[in-house]
Design a protein around this motif. Sequence first.
Motif, PDB file in Angstrom:
ATOM      1  N   GLU A 343       0.836  -1.207   0.000  1.00  0.00           N
ATOM      2  CA  GLU A 343       0.000   0.000   0.000  1.00  0.00           C
ATOM      3  C   GLU A 343       0.871   1.259   0.000  1.00  0.00           C
ATOM      4  O   GLU A 343       1.669   1.464   0.915  1.00  0.00           O
ATOM      5  CB  GLU A 343      -0.928   0.007   1.224  1.00  0.00           C
ATOM      6  N   VAL A 344       0.677   2.059  -1.005  1.00  0.00           N
ATOM      7  CA  VAL A 344       1.493   3.257  -1.188  1.00  0.00           C
ATOM      8  C   VAL A 344       0.568   4.455  -1.430  1.00  0.00           C
ATOM      9  O   VAL A 344      -0.398   4.333  -2.170  1.00  0.00           O
ATOM     10  CB  VAL A 344       2.423   3.070  -2.404  1.00  0.00           C
ATOM     11  N   ASN A 345       0.818   5.552  -0.774  1.00  0.00           N
ATOM     12  CA  ASN A 345       0.118   6.804  -1.110  1.00  0.00           C
ATOM     13  C   ASN A 345       1.166   7.857  -1.484  1.00  0.00           C
ATOM     14  O   ASN A 345       2.361   7.552  -1.578  1.00  0.00           O
ATOM     15  CB  ASN A 345      -0.784   7.261   0.042  1.00  0.00           C
ATOM     16  N   ASP A 346       0.715   9.091  -1.679  1.00  0.00           N
ATOM     17  CA  ASP A 346       1.656  10.137  -2.098  1.00  0.00           C
ATOM     18  C   ASP A 346       2.769  10.346  -1.079  1.00  0.00           C
ATOM     19  O   ASP A 346       3.905  10.622  -1.438  1.00  0.00           O
ATOM     20  CB  ASP A 346       0.917  11.472  -2.296  1.00  0.00           C
ATOM     21  N   ALA A 347       2.428  10.239   0.203  1.00  0.00           N
ATOM     22  CA  ALA A 347       3.440  10.478   1.239  1.00  0.00           C
ATOM     23  C   ALA A 347       4.528   9.414   1.165  1.00  0.00           C
ATOM     24  O   ALA A 347       5.724   9.724   1.181  1.00  0.00           O
ATOM     25  CB  ALA A 347       2.787  10.474   2.618  1.00  0.00           C
ATOM     26  N   VAL A 348       4.126   8.150   1.040  1.00  0.00           N
ATOM     27  CA  VAL A 348       5.109   7.058   0.975  1.00  0.00           C
ATOM     28  C   VAL A 348       5.975   7.238  -0.274  1.00  0.00           C
ATOM     29  O   VAL A 348       7.204   7.123  -0.234  1.00  0.00           O
ATOM     30  CB  VAL A 348       4.396   5.681   0.969  1.00  0.00           C
ATOM     31  N   SER A 349       5.309   7.562  -1.375  1.00  0.00           N
ATOM     32  CA  SER A 349       6.025   7.724  -2.629  1.00  0.00           C
ATOM     33  C   SER A 349       7.008   8.910  -2.557  1.00  0.00           C
ATOM     34  O   SER A 349       8.150   8.817  -3.017  1.00  0.00           O
ATOM     35  CB  SER A 349       4.981   7.902  -3.723  1.00  0.00           C
ATOM     36  N   THR A 350       6.568  10.002  -1.960  1.00  0.00           N
ATOM     37  CA  THR A 350       7.434  11.184  -1.853  1.00  0.00           C
ATOM     38  C   THR A 350       8.648  10.890  -0.972  1.00  0.00           C
ATOM     39  O   THR A 350       9.778  11.278  -1.292  1.00  0.00           O
ATOM     40  CB  THR A 350       6.642  12.372  -1.262  1.00  0.00           C
ATOM     41  N   ILE A 351       8.412  10.192   0.129  1.00  0.00           N
ATOM     42  CA  ILE A 351       9.525   9.914   1.046  1.00  0.00           C
ATOM     43  C   ILE A 351      10.486   8.903   0.419  1.00  0.00           C
ATOM     44  O   ILE A 351      11.704   9.036   0.544  1.00  0.00           O
ATOM     45  CB  ILE A 351       8.973   9.484   2.420  1.00  0.00           C
ATOM     46  N   ALA A 352       9.936   7.932  -0.301  1.00  0.00           N
ATOM     47  CA  ALA A 352      10.810   6.999  -1.025  1.00  0.00           C
ATOM     48  C   ALA A 352      11.686   7.782  -2.003  1.00  0.00           C
ATOM     49  O   ALA A 352      12.880   7.529  -2.151  1.00  0.00           O
ATOM     50  CB  ALA A 352       9.977   5.961  -1.763  1.00  0.00           C
ATOM     51  N   TRP A 353      11.065   8.765  -2.655  1.00  0.00           N
ATOM     52  CA  TRP A 353      11.789   9.602  -3.621  1.00  0.00           C
ATOM     53  C   TRP A 353      12.903  10.384  -2.921  1.00  0.00           C
ATOM     54  O   TRP A 353      14.029  10.428  -3.394  1.00  0.00           O
ATOM     55  CB  TRP A 353      10.776  10.535  -4.277  1.00  0.00           C
ATOM     56  N   GLU A 354      12.555  10.963  -1.773  1.00  0.00           N
ATOM     57  CA  GLU A 354      13.583  11.682  -0.992  1.00  0.00           C
ATOM     58  C   GLU A 354      14.758  10.768  -0.654  1.00  0.00           C
ATOM     59  O   GLU A 354      15.898  11.198  -0.611  1.00  0.00           O
ATOM     60  CB  GLU A 354      13.016  12.120   0.365  1.00  0.00           C
ATOM     61  N   MET A 355      14.419   9.481  -0.381  1.00  0.00           N
ATOM     62  CA  MET A 355      15.448   8.532   0.064  1.00  0.00           C
ATOM     63  C   MET A 355      16.081   7.790  -1.115  1.00  0.00           C
ATOM     64  O   MET A 355      16.841   6.842  -0.921  1.00  0.00           O
ATOM     65  CB  MET A 355      14.845   7.535   1.064  1.00  0.00           C
ATOM     66  N   ASN A 356      15.725   8.229  -2.318  1.00  0.00           N
ATOM     67  CA  ASN A 356      16.325   7.651  -3.521  1.00  0.00           C
ATOM     68  C   ASN A 356      15.967   6.184  -3.720  1.00  0.00           C
ATOM     69  O   ASN A 356      16.772   5.392  -4.193  1.00  0.00           O
ATOM     70  CB  ASN A 356      17.848   7.806  -3.464  1.00  0.00           C
ATOM     71  N   MET A 357      14.739   5.832  -3.354  1.00  0.00           N
ATOM     72  CA  MET A 357      14.307   4.440  -3.489  1.00  0.00           C
ATOM     73  C   MET A 357      13.059   4.354  -4.357  1.00  0.00           C
ATOM     74  O   MET A 357      12.179   5.215  -4.285  1.00  0.00           O
ATOM     75  CB  MET A 357      13.936   3.859  -2.121  1.00  0.00           C
ATOM     76  N   SER A 358      12.977   3.276  -5.131  1.00  0.00           N
ATOM     77  CA  SER A 358      11.718   2.961  -5.793  1.00  0.00           C
ATOM     78  C   SER A 358      10.927   2.025  -4.882  1.00  0.00           C
ATOM     79  O   SER A 358      11.464   1.484  -3.916  1.00  0.00           O
ATOM     80  CB  SER A 358      11.980   2.304  -7.145  1.00  0.00           C
ATOM     81  N   LEU A 359       9.659   1.844  -5.199  1.00  0.00           N
ATOM     82  CA  LEU A 359       8.777   0.990  -4.398  1.00  0.00           C
ATOM     83  C   LEU A 359       8.409  -0.202  -5.254  1.00  0.00           C
ATOM     84  O   LEU A 359       7.971  -0.024  -6.398  1.00  0.00           O
ATOM     85  CB  LEU A 359       7.535   1.780  -4.006  1.00  0.00           C
ATOM     86  N   VAL A 360       8.612  -1.408  -4.719  1.00  0.00           N
ATOM     87  CA  VAL A 360       8.390  -2.562  -5.583  1.00  0.00           C
ATOM     88  C   VAL A 360       7.370  -3.517  -4.967  1.00  0.00           C
ATOM     89  O   VAL A 360       7.513  -3.942  -3.829  1.00  0.00           O
ATOM     90  CB  VAL A 360       9.728  -3.265  -5.916  1.00  0.00           C
ATOM     91  N   ASN A 361       6.338  -3.789  -5.735  1.00  0.00           N
ATOM     92  CA  ASN A 361       5.336  -4.774  -5.319  1.00  0.00           C
ATOM     93  C   ASN A 361       5.616  -6.118  -6.006  1.00  0.00           C
ATOM     94  O   ASN A 361       6.761  -6.523  -6.070  1.00  0.00           O
ATOM     95  CB  ASN A 361       3.930  -4.243  -5.583  1.00  0.00           C
ATOM     96  N   TRP A 362       4.648  -6.784  -6.558  1.00  0.00           N
ATOM     97  CA  TRP A 362       4.809  -8.126  -7.106  1.00  0.00           C
ATOM     98  C   TRP A 362       3.772  -8.331  -8.194  1.00  0.00           C
ATOM     99  O   TRP A 362       2.855  -7.522  -8.334  1.00  0.00           O
ATOM    100  CB  TRP A 362       4.600  -9.163  -5.979  1.00  0.00           C
ATOM    101  N   ASN A 363       3.912  -9.404  -8.959  1.00  0.00           N
ATOM    102  CA  ASN A 363       2.833  -9.756  -9.889  1.00  0.00           C
ATOM    103  C   ASN A 363       2.369 -11.198  -9.732  1.00  0.00           C
ATOM    104  O   ASN A 363       1.455 -11.629 -10.420  1.00  0.00           O
ATOM    105  CB  ASN A 363       3.188  -9.421 -11.353  1.00  0.00           C
ATOM    106  N   VAL A 364       3.008 -11.949  -8.829  1.00  0.00           N
ATOM    107  CA  VAL A 364       2.494 -13.288  -8.490  1.00  0.00           C
ATOM    108  C   VAL A 364       2.432 -13.367  -6.961  1.00  0.00           C
ATOM    109  O   VAL A 364       3.454 -13.234  -6.291  1.00  0.00           O
ATOM    110  CB  VAL A 364       3.417 -14.417  -9.031  1.00  0.00           C
ATOM    111  N   ASP A 365       1.238 -13.540  -6.440  1.00  0.00           N
ATOM    112  CA  ASP A 365       1.056 -13.597  -4.985  1.00  0.00           C
ATOM    113  C   ASP A 365       0.719 -15.033  -4.596  1.00  0.00           C
ATOM    114  O   ASP A 365      -0.340 -15.551  -4.943  1.00  0.00           O
ATOM    115  CB  ASP A 365      -0.081 -12.648  -4.587  1.00  0.00           C
TER     116      ASP A 365
END
Length: 438
Positions: A343-365
């Motif tokens: 679960e990602v919202n703008d805040a998580v995405s912005t902070i990941a960006w600040e920390m130079n990280m991408s956010l990775v989920n999955w396509n097979v659960d």
Amino acid sequence: MKKIIIIISIIAISAAIILPITLHKNQASAVYYVHEIGDDQFITDNDPNLHIYISYPKIGIENIDNEISNWANALSQNTSANVELNVQYNSYKISDRFISIEEIIYENGPNLDDITQSVKIFNVDTISQKLISNNEILDSENSKVLDLLKKKIEKNNKNIDKNLLNSINKDWLNNIILTKSGVKVILPDYTSINLSKKELGKSYLLNNLPITSPAPAPANNAPTPTSAPVSNEIFLDDAPQGAMVALTFDDGPTEYTKQILATLKQYNAKATFCVLGNRVEANADIIKEMDAQGCQVIGHSWDHKLLTKLSSDAIRKDMQNTNAAIKKVIGKDPIMFRAPYGEVNDAVSTIAWEMNMSLVNWNVDTNDWRSKNANTVYNYIIAHVQNNSIILSHDIFKSTADAMAQVIPELTQKGYKLVTVSELLGDTTPGKVYRVKK
Ligand code: ZN
């Protein structure tokens, strides 16, 4: 056209509510665009609900125009069916030599919460017929630039969160647009700050830009490589196809992790471990072993709180503490993060960006937590695996570790290369969410 105006005003209102950080008050709702240069082009679908509208300029320099239209086409193709996309631009003639184009991308998902904004910038040297890179515009290594930016943000908003302001770093200079007086810096919340040439002094480098001869026209009509789509999300289905699979294990490490590592080692396979910050110190040896085997270690929050329910400060603290714990053990900053529950919202995405990280989920659960049965997990993976699968499971169950003893040799035998997420995705973009289409 009416629809566009409505979308924009909804964005303006909800941005005030949902944006994690408000550096200064949102501008009045009157939104207009400046087209100083270029012929207006657009891409739209024939959907009466105006699902996609992308406008961009054609400036008459073939390779640049190709680059811009390829970008717009890629963006239109990578937009999922339930997202409304509205892209508008400003184009400015900075001087006889320079042009800047700012594409402003609004994506509006099925829920109001899903509104995201992003930008794509083309700064153009019309003499060399090339795009100008950020480090040709600003000396971002010079701490004076960040100090100046900080001062001006503070001046614009006396109530600015001091912690946020102290987190300012070079990444805040990723989106800069040439203006007649200097540059406009787009901040993580997509508000902007102008820095003048005078204020920047020697850190303003554009006047030093040499004139190089234009790139020769391509011999045939080979299409220019498509640039990366710009959106907050990148769909895993669209990743380049290769016989690679990334196994990912969340919520550990635990005693079962060792069993998985042993199997990986036996088949010379790699995987990615998405670890909880509060488990790192006690399991430092296991984490060292992951790293030593060439596996990727990334954070999965400190203690598995749903980050989207936390304040920006709490999210930042959580992600920073988790990364610091990992770095202490393996000496590397993780370049990706997996959010709890994906679960990602703008805040998580912005902070990941600040920390130079991408956010990775999955396509097979695998839903391994539900079955807790090795055969079920094995059968599910074998039935669903394909090129570029990023498989989600959890190294907190013996059943999952047992399943891997079958899965890893079987996938290897089927010709899949078991790689880390970074190896599978290549370079990823900080702040973006890599996930399957909903
Ligand atoms: Zn988890």
